[in-house]
Every structure is written in C-alpha cells, then in structure tokens.
Design an enzyme around this catalytic site. Sequence first.
Site, PDB file in Angstrom:
ATOM      1  N   ALA A 128     -27.019   4.420  10.862  1.00  0.00           N
ATOM      2  CA  ALA A 128     -26.015   3.359  10.833  1.00  0.00           C
ATOM      3  C   ALA A 128     -26.530   2.171  11.626  1.00  0.00           C
ATOM      4  O   ALA A 128     -27.274   2.331  12.586  1.00  0.00           O
ATOM      5  CB  ALA A 128     -24.688   3.846  11.418  1.00  0.00           C
ATOM      6  N   ALA A 133     -25.780  -2.784  17.813  1.00  0.00           N
ATOM      7  CA  ALA A 133     -26.618  -1.606  18.012  1.00  0.00           C
ATOM      8  C   ALA A 133     -26.800  -0.858  16.701  1.00  0.00           C
ATOM      9  O   ALA A 133     -26.138  -1.155  15.700  1.00  0.00           O
ATOM     10  CB  ALA A 133     -25.968  -0.681  19.052  1.00  0.00           C
ATOM     11  N   GLN A 134     -27.707   0.118  16.720  1.00  0.00           N
ATOM     12  CA  GLN A 134     -27.857   1.014  15.581  1.00  0.00           C
ATOM     13  C   GLN A 134     -27.988   2.442  16.089  1.00  0.00           C
ATOM     14  O   GLN A 134     -28.265   2.676  17.269  1.00  0.00           O
ATOM     15  CB  GLN A 134     -29.063   0.625  14.721  1.00  0.00           C
ATOM     16  CG  GLN A 134     -30.399   0.662  15.399  1.00  0.00           C
ATOM     17  CD  GLN A 134     -31.466  -0.049  14.557  1.00  0.00           C
ATOM     18  OE1 GLN A 134     -31.313  -1.188  14.142  1.00  0.00           O
ATOM     19  NE2 GLN A 134     -32.581   0.653  14.310  1.00  0.00           N
ATOM     20  N   VAL A 135     -27.763   3.416  15.181  1.00  0.00           N
ATOM     21  CA  VAL A 135     -27.677   4.823  15.569  1.00  0.00           C
ATOM     22  C   VAL A 135     -28.768   5.622  14.867  1.00  0.00           C
ATOM     23  O   VAL A 135     -28.992   5.459  13.659  1.00  0.00           O
ATOM     24  CB  VAL A 135     -26.292   5.405  15.220  1.00  0.00           C
ATOM     25  CG1 VAL A 135     -26.197   6.864  15.656  1.00  0.00           C
ATOM     26  CG2 VAL A 135     -25.190   4.570  15.881  1.00  0.00           C
ATOM     27  N   ASP A 282     -10.686   0.574  15.280  1.00  0.00           N
ATOM     28  CA  ASP A 282     -11.601   0.242  14.179  1.00  0.00           C
ATOM     29  C   ASP A 282     -11.723   1.433  13.226  1.00  0.00           C
ATOM     30  O   ASP A 282     -12.791   2.034  13.083  1.00  0.00           O
ATOM     31  CB  ASP A 282     -12.970  -0.112  14.765  1.00  0.00           C
ATOM     32  CG  ASP A 282     -13.888  -0.771  13.742  1.00  0.00           C
ATOM     33  OD1 ASP A 282     -13.375  -1.254  12.710  1.00  0.00           O
ATOM     34  OD2 ASP A 282     -15.106  -0.795  13.969  1.00  0.00           O
TER      35      ASP A 282
END
Length: 425
Positions: A128, A133-135, A282
């Site tokens: 993601a 940020a990214q995961v 969210d």
Amino acid sequence: MQLTARIQRSIQIGYTAGTIWLSYKVPEYTRKLLRLPEADKATLSRRNERTADRILALALSMRGVMIKMCQAVATRADMFPPEFIDKLKQCHDAVPSKPFPVVRETVESEFGKPLDAVFSEFEEEPIAAASLAQVHRAKLHDGREVAVKVQYPDIEDIIRTDLRNMQRVCRIYEFFDPQPLELLPLLREITTHLGYELDFRREAEFGERVRELFSDDKQVKIPEVYPEWSTKRVLVMERISGIKITEKEAIVAAGLDPADVVQDLMHIYVRMILAAGFFQADPHPGNLFVTPEGQVIVIDFGLSKELPEGFGLGLFELMFSLMTFNESAMVRAFNELGFRSKSGDDETFLAIARRMVSRSDSGSFEGEFTEEMTDELFEAIREDPVADVPTDFVLVARVFSFLSGIAHTLGSRANVLQAMGAGGN
C-alpha cells in the site's frame, strides 16, 4: 529540500491556483459584461470536473500535503461541489509508491543498523502507498510476520513548504475575492492533523486505544504495534490478512453472511463514536477487512478523532428526532452538536432536515445515513450556509455515509440505531 525544489513547488501551486481562479472568474466577468444568463448546471459541472482533474494531477505529481488537502476536500461535501468529492476521493488509493532504496535508507537511518539486522525478510514491493508513507510486508528474526509502515524522506520539509504556499494562495484568494467559503480554517485543520500523522508513535497510541476498547469483543481485530521496533518515522505492526470489506463474493465463499459482517462493522463504529467518543475517521475499503472466521479488521489510525463531550448524546437525539420528526428536539440536537445559524432562525435547521429526510428511500429517516441523504444535507448547507457547521459532525456524517456505501455493496443496510442495540459476539 533544496531551494530550487522549493521554488518549483511554489510555482506549480501558484500556477495551478491562478489557472483555476481564471477558469471561474473569466466566464463570470464575461457574463456580467455582456449581460448573459448564468451558466446552467451542466456547464458548471463540466467546469468543476476540469478543475478537479487539475487539482488531482497536481496532487499526484507533488504528493505530500497536496494529497492530504485533496483527501480533506473529499470529506467536506458541505463546502465543495460533488464533482470535487467524486474525483478527489481517488487520492485515498491512487498514490504512487517510492523506490525501495529510498525505503531502505529511511528504515536503516531510523534504526541505526542494516535492514537485515532487524528483519529476516523484507518485501521490496509495497502492499500500500499513501500520502505520507507506504507499507511493506516483512518478517522479524523471531519469526513474527509484520507490516512495516515507512514515512517518506523529507516529507516534513515538503509539507512545511506546501503549507506556506497554500496559505499564501488562500490569503490572496480571499483578499481579492471574498467568499462565504473560507479556506484558511480548513487549511489550519489539515495542519493540525498532519502534525499528528507525521508522528507514528501517536498513531500507535491511537491504535492501542482502540485495541483496548474492543479487548472484550472477539469479532474485532486491531493489529498490535511492536513498540520496540517502532519510531517516529517507522511503524512495525502485526500483519493480519483478510478479505477486503467490499469483496462480497469472497466473503460469501468464506461461508460468511455479508449482513452479519455489516452488523459487526456498524457495531464497531457506533461503539467508537457514540460510546467512546473516539474513532478511526477514515473507513475506506483499504482500511477494513474481514477474516474467514468473521473478525472485522480495522487498520490505519493516523486519522483518528476525539469527539467533544456530549457529542454522542446529541447525535442520538438528532437521529431519534429525525425518525419521529420532532421539530423542537431536532432544533435542540442541532444546537447541541454545535450548528449555528447566520440569521439565528432555527427554521434553517428544519429546512435542512426536511431536505435530508426527503432523500431517504422511504421518505423518512429509519436509522441509516445513506450517501444520498448525506449529500443532500451538504448541498443544503452549501446553498444556504449556516454560520458554523461543526467539523466533528461533518466527519461523522461522512463516516456513516461511507459505511452505508459499503453496506449496500454487500447487499445490506447500515442502520445506526439498530447497531446501537447490538453487542459483541
């Protein structure tokens, strides 16, 4: 960030803002000069779509605070036209990822050691990517499978630059063209939330708070954060796999009843919002999953909201008064929730409520904030702005609208009042 990059970002924002302003003002001035009729809805809608396309392209190019700005706009249907909402909500899941060497450098800088000294495995392709940020999937040396959220480098500097640019644009816009729509308060709100989201330790605290809230409910799963391997810019948490909440066929194939999944999902949000006064704000499908055993997984607590004392009671009173159409109770609930009328005339609230209820499937409120009802509410507010619409209510209304959309995708209904009577299994 280098000076050249700052200047380039300033030029991009200024140019786009100027282009958008002219695209609305030139036709308006031409119409007044030539005494032409006002643009019809179709023409205005096309103009709004072109504007939203420009904003989305700028956001995906610049990332950072521009993505967050678009996400915030997409939640404020009380302020912006529906074409903006539909287009800019893509910013929830249309963000391109950063190259792996950038991720490696950030992780190693935060931990002060090589990546393989912390993780026995670390997948280079992210699962993601978001605005900040990214995961990535990874595995610790003790065998625990984890999800690693890595903040983009220089993101704080980028955000400071973009916020200054946006503040300048908003001040110039409101100086030359005063409007009922005030952009600076929205920008200040975004600035506050970004301060929270840039510190992953705070996100970990929010997630743990919700974990504790549902510690007695086996139908809810909140990933555990591993604080010994988490910093301000890197968050390492338990990796949990599940079915995306909107994948009805996969849910049915797992032997689950979609209606039960919806009921459990609604119970989670009703308990957070009405009982605890603190919620994950969210709930888009990328943050909600269900396990084959029927547990609902909630992830990503970067955008979480503390509600003012008494908000839950005020919201319940509003729902009950909408159901019975008790006008005096309705007005009292609007006031308790923080709505303020420009004229001081409570009839404004009643007119909004009538329009909202008129868009329900049955013509009366039955406990579900459908997307149509919520859109009608926000359209009524845009057409006849009240003096103050509480941000908390806008967020909660949008959350319930999102949940209604998820429920309809699963062939069910997101009844808030019904979920209030449901307990954990």
